[in-house]
Design an enzyme around this catalytic site. Structure first.
Site, short mmCIF file in Angstrom:
data_model
loop_
_atom_site.label_atom_id
_atom_site.label_comp_id
_atom_site.label_asym_id
_atom_site.label_seq_id
_atom_site.Cartn_x
_atom_site.Cartn_y
_atom_site.Cartn_z
N HIS A 58 0.88 -1.10 0.04
CA HIS A 58 0.07 -0.08 -0.14
C HIS A 58 0.88 1.14 0.01
CE1 HIS A 58 -3.02 -2.91 1.29
NE2 HIS A 58 -2.28 -3.31 2.38
N GLN A 61 0.98 4.22 2.34
CA GLN A 61 1.48 3.79 3.91
C GLN A 61 3.03 4.19 4.09
OE1 GLN A 61 -0.22 0.19 5.28
NE2 GLN A 61 -2.34 1.00 4.45
N ARG A 83 -4.55 1.35 12.57
CA ARG A 83 -5.53 1.89 11.60
C ARG A 83 -6.01 2.93 11.60
NH1 ARG A 83 -10.32 -2.12 9.76
NH2 ARG A 83 -11.27 -0.87 11.25
N TYR A 122 -6.32 0.48 -2.84
CA TYR A 122 -7.69 0.46 -2.33
C TYR A 122 -8.17 2.36 -1.89
CZ TYR A 122 -5.86 0.61 2.66
OH TYR A 122 -5.26 0.45 3.55
N HIS A 208 -10.79 -6.93 -0.69
CA HIS A 208 -10.03 -6.76 0.27
C HIS A 208 -9.90 -7.78 1.17
CE1 HIS A 208 -8.94 -4.73 4.16
NE2 HIS A 208 -8.14 -3.86 3.47
N HIS A 233 -6.42 -10.10 1.93
CA HIS A 233 -6.20 -9.95 3.04
C HIS A 233 -7.03 -11.20 3.79
CE1 HIS A 233 -5.37 -5.39 2.66
NE2 HIS A 233 -4.15 -6.21 3.00
N HIS A 270 -0.93 -12.28 4.07
CA HIS A 270 -0.69 -12.56 5.77
C HIS A 270 -1.21 -13.98 6.05
CE1 HIS A 270 -0.27 -8.29 6.05
NE2 HIS A 270 -1.39 -7.90 5.76
N ASP A 321 4.19 -4.35 2.30
CA ASP A 321 2.74 -3.93 2.78
C ASP A 321 2.81 -2.33 3.49
OD1 ASP A 321 0.39 -3.90 4.13
OD2 ASP A 321 0.99 -5.42 5.54
ZN LIG Z 1 -2.06 -4.93 3.32
#
Ligand SMILES: [Zn+2]
Length: 458
Positions: A58, A61, A83, A122, A208, A233, A270, A321
């Site tokens: 992502h 991030q 989050r 996303y 997602h 995920h 994950h 990630d």
């Molecule tokens: Zn992720």
């Protein structure tokens, strides 16, 4: 244009070979000759390995790396409080910011040894929750960042509709992610058309998670998209596993194994919390487990059961990630160390066939990563993207090392400073450990961060 390379020593699919000559045209390897002779026009390098695919990103991030390492007011932090920090940050980002951050993350990835990336994308809406004039605007911004930096890209537009199992309405922090199936289909169609026939570009889909997509809509997506990679995920957090069980009586990976026809198109990201049956089921499905060891450690997710998964011949790839740190070697090291700490053994993921731990890890991450990105990457072989890492054979850390001992030293005792140059899609994008557009990319990124964090200077 054809470019030729000559590597004194290189890691090929059948192991380390000497005097390797590689011919590349349009970014793809045409021919590989071993025990060859050097030609004066070749770019000659001493020590080369294939670039690593990064299966889970992502990009935005990257900008919050380091901003959530402070205890919150409740005195205990976990994935869910992290989050909230991420959602608050998202409220401020505009399209230009997102492109600048993505370019920064991708340049950093290339310097760190990742030559292709799966962008689990996303962010679709504006900061107020409206659609852009072109609903695929932010997808195109990620494609632009990939063009700027030269990284290979598998773009995975995300379908996101709910905040928990059973279609619970999204929260305001999730408003930028939400689409209906028609808008999502439009985005996928737009970017697929834009990248058709572009080497190093692929488009898949990413429902997602089972908490953000209803089972009904997931089934419709799988019926609608019969080709290309699918990423999701699953089972990152125990709370998510428990919520799934309360909702439907099954754990997330258990549900996917029974209902989603998992196969080699899938990357289950994950998959941290698995029962022994799920471990075997996931391995047998031929799906790739998308492991993100540094992020999973940073978020306190838990430890993926790599030892039994390897025994079941499971496939896996590496993702960075949240990009808390960008380092291909560091991700592999963290994966191995998590297993050592858990099993109280050493060389936990090596095999008798390939006793070098880094050699075993690297080989698995190359092939699993390529499968997850659905691109011909991760091998110095004809038909594959010309993605090479030139390791610094003159660095004292690598003095006297050959073959897999180079990988063991790079992964366990070195890091990205041992990557001297990076060739991605046949183009030299990193030289002297620095991306060729570093200065411009850094300037743009710094401007965004100074504004967003409201400070006079860094
Ligand atoms: Zn992720």
């Amino acid at each position: 244009m054809t470019r030729t390379f000559f590597f004194d020593s290189a890691l090929l699919p059948d192991g380390w070979r000497r005097n390797v000559r590689v011919e590349v045209s349009a970014g793809v390897i045409d021919r590989v000759s071993v025990d060859a002779s050097v030609d004066p026009r070749d770019r000659r390098e001493a020590l080369v390995v294939p670039g690593l695919p990064n299966v889970h990103s992502h990009a935005f991030q990257r900008a919050i790396a380091g901003l959530a390492e402070r205890l919150g007011p409740h005195g205990t932090d976990d994935f869910w409080s992290w989050r909230e920090v991420m959602y608050r940050f998202l409220g401020e980002l505009e399209a230009d910011d997102i492109e600048a951050i993505a370019a920064y993350a991708y340049a950093d990835m290339l310097e760190a040894g990742f030559t292709s990336v799966g962008e689990f994308h996303y962010l679709h809406r504006t900061s107020t929750g409206a659609l852009y004039d072109d609903p695929a605007e932010l997808s195109f911004r990620h494609l632009a960042a990939a063009e700027t930096t030269g990284i290979g890209l598998t773009l995975l537009p995300v379908f996101y509709e709910s905040s928990n199992f059973g279609g619970v309405p999204p929260t305001s922090g999730q408003r930028r992610f939400i689409t209906d199936l028609d808008t999502f289909g439009h985005i996928v169609q737009r970017v697929r058309k834009a990248v058709a026939d572009s080497p190093g570009r692929r488009v898949g889909i990413a429902p997602h998670s089972l908490r953000a997509v209803t089972f009904e809509h997931l089934t419709q997506l799988l019926d609608r998209y019969q080709d290309g990679p699918i990423h999701i995920h699953a089972a990152e957090q125990l709370r998510e596993v428990e919520d799934c069980r309360s909702f439907c009586g099954l754990r997330p990976v258990e549900w996917l194994l029974r209902n989603a026809r998992l196969d080699s198109r899938w990357c289950v990201v994950h998959a941290t919390h698995l029962t022994p049956q799920e471990i075997v089921g996931l391995a047998r499905s031929a799906a790739v487990a998308g492991l993100c060891p540094l992020t999973e450690a940073n978020l306190g997710d838990g430890i993926f059961p790599s030892i039994p998964f390897r025994s079941a011949a499971g496939r896996w790839g590496i993702g960075s990630d949240s990009h808390i740190q960008l380092t291909a070697a560091g991700e592999l090291r963290q994966l191995e160390y998590s297993q050592r700490l858990h099993s109280r053994t050493r060389n936990a993921l090596a095999t008798l066939d390939r006793p070098s731990t880094a050699g075993s890890l690297y080989e698995a991450a190359l092939s699993g990563g390529a499968q997850a990105l659905a691109q011909r990457v991760g091998a110095i072989a004809p038909g594959y993207r010309a993605d090479f890492l030139v390791l610094d054979d003159m660095h004292p850390d690598l003095a006297g090392r050959t073959g897999d001992t180079v990988l063991d030293t790079w992964v366990f005792a070195g890091d990205r400073h041992l990557i001297r140059a990076v060739i991605a899609g046949g183009q030299t994008v990193v030289e002297a450990s620095r991306h060729r557009h570093r200065e411009r990319i850094d300037t743009d990124y710094r401007r965004v961060m100074v504004r967003l964090l409201g400070m006079g200077q860094h």
